[in-house]
Design an enzyme around this catalytic site. Structure first.
Site, PDB file in Angstrom:
ATOM      1  N   GLY A  12      51.040   9.781  69.029  1.00 29.11           N
ATOM      2  CA  GLY A  12      51.095   9.104  70.323  1.00 29.11           C
ATOM      3  C   GLY A  12      49.712   8.897  70.916  1.00 29.11           C
ATOM      4  N   THR A 141      46.371  15.413  71.903  1.00 28.63           N
ATOM      5  CA  THR A 141      47.777  15.287  72.281  1.00 28.63           C
ATOM      6  C   THR A 141      47.933  15.589  73.759  1.00 28.63           C
ATOM      7  OG1 THR A 141      50.034  16.119  72.014  1.00 28.63           O
ATOM      8  CG2 THR A 141      48.261  17.652  71.470  1.00 28.63           C
ATOM      9  N   ASP A 143      50.568  16.559  74.933  1.00 30.07           N
ATOM     10  CA  ASP A 143      51.532  17.659  74.993  1.00 30.07           C
ATOM     11  C   ASP A 143      50.870  19.028  75.096  1.00 30.07           C
ATOM     12  OD1 ASP A 143      53.906  16.073  74.772  1.00 30.07           O
ATOM     13  OD2 ASP A 143      53.423  15.772  72.662  1.00 30.07           O
TER      14      ASP A 143
END
Length: 407
Positions: A12, A141, A143
């Site tokens: 992503g 990331t 995340d």
């Protein structure tokens, strides 16, 4: 001596992934790399023979400044899972044949957990065939779920966007003289780092979100509904932040409690969405209060207009550190960030064995999650330095200017 190098982006996108690309490019160029290639759409594109000479597309200092401020993956991305070496050796032979044809000495891959799995497998195969090519992972990331690193580039900017958006959503809910409830669904499959950032909205000028639900703790629908009913009696506007990956005690995602279409990617990850809508519909039908479900979705990934300068700087640094590591003979490693001090905030780079990082997941420590559906000051203090300062966008005709890859 390093001759030609190649770099790719995977997984992503983020607001600062291209700053890492610039870090790789500029450091490799300054250290004398002959050619710096870029894979188009990651290792999948490389397998298809798609690559470019980056010097033909990053020509000036203005290009570098623009690319640092350009969100998403300049080279394109992929979610391609390399097979196990024992299952399909031919894929690896094809990749290494391409790398040998390009006379590649060092391979850099910017990405998250799945991307580090790629570095692990390629570096392992290099050992099997006695290849001298160096393989280094560059962390990325939103995340923030990579182990062995204090945090990941991309997370700080996403956290800044989430906290800022929550403040605005909270203000919006206060304009009416009747009760409203807003449930905001934030990315986070198994780790609640992004949703935790919503807690930063609370301050002298903002009451903050009322509840935070992270995937680290099983979600109790009945307990949630009872708490909403209690708060409704004392507040005009309620704002709740939830991770998209919250699950009930039996392991089902909350969005799976209703009818849904299921999509699974190459890595076996379910597409997560709909938990906020499910809860909003339940509140509306059972309590009769206007409830809105919002999904920040891809907006939180690439909000470069609100990127953190700390995040951009560290993204650049990990790219440069990756090149330095490869030039010094390291391989099968991932660049990590080590926090030396909180006040003042100081963070340095280091390298760790990719085998200690790939396919492991860092979650929010349970001691940082409170019993009253919130997070502790320790977690807020952990995130806060990562969102500091801004790198002003280069504006053209009233809008941020980006660097676009033209082929």
């Amino acid at each position: 001596m390093i001759g030609n190098v190649i770099v790719g982006q995977s997984g992503g996108p983020t607001a600062v992934i291209n700053s890492s690309l610039v870090g790789v490019y500029k450091t490799a160029k300054d250290r004398g790399a002959t050619k710096i290639y870029g894979m188009l759409h990651g290792v999948k594109g490389l397998l298809d023979g798609q690559y470019i000479d980056l010097s033909e597309h990053i020509k000036t200092n203005l290009d570098i400044d623009l690319l640092k401020r350009t969100p998403s993956s300049f080279l394109g991305s992929c979610r391609y899972k390399l097979p196990e070496i024992c299952d399909n050796r031919k894929v690896y032979e094809k990749i290494f044949k391409l790398l040998e044809e390009l006379e590649i000495s060092a391979f850099f891959y910017i990405g998250g957990n799945d991307s580090m799995d790629t570095i692990k497998k390629l570096s392992d195969f290099a050992i099997l065939i006695n290849s001298d090519i160096k393989f280094i992972g560059v962390p990325k990331t939103i995340d923030n779920d990579l182990v062995a690193t204090d945090h990941t580039p991309g997370y700080g900017s996403a956290a800044k966007y989430i906290a800022s958006s929550m403040k605005e959503i909270i203000r919006d809910g206060l304009v009416y003289d009747y009760p409203t409830i807003t449930i905001v669904e934030i990315m986070g499959r198994n780790a609640g780092w992004l949703t935790a950032a919503a807690a930063l909205a609370k301050g002298e000028d903002c009451e903050g979100v009322d509840m935070l639900y992270l995937p680290e703790i099983p979600f109790d629908v009945d307990k949630f509904m009872n708490k909403v009913k209690n708060i409704v009696n004392s507040k005009r506007s309620i704002v709740i932040a939830i991770s998209e990956g919250i699950k009930v005690a039996d392991g089902r995602y909350v969005f799976e409690l209703t009818n849904h279409l299921e999509f699974v990617d190459a890595f076996g990850h379910k597409q997560l969405q709909g938990s906020a809508q499910f809860l909003a519909d339940k509140i509306s039908s059972e309590i009769g209060i206007k409830t809105r479900a919002l999904e920040l979705s891809t907006l939180q990934r690439c909000a470069s207009h609100l990127a953190s300068r700390v995040d951009i700087t560290e993204a650049y640094q990990v790219g440069g550190a990756a090149v330095k590591a490869a030039f010094e003979g390291e391989t099968g490693k991932v660049v990590v960030l080590k926090r030396i001090s909180d006040d003042p905030y100081i963070c340095i780079t280091d390298v760790q064995d990719v085998h200690k990082i790939a396919n492991f997941e860092k979650k929010v420590p349970l001691e940082w999650i409170t019993d009253d559906d919130y997070v502790t000051n320790d977690l807020i203090n952990y995130i806060n330095p990562l969102i500091q300062a801004e790198l002003t966008p280069i504006m053209v005709d009233g809008l941020p200017q980006h660097l676009r890859l033209v082929l």
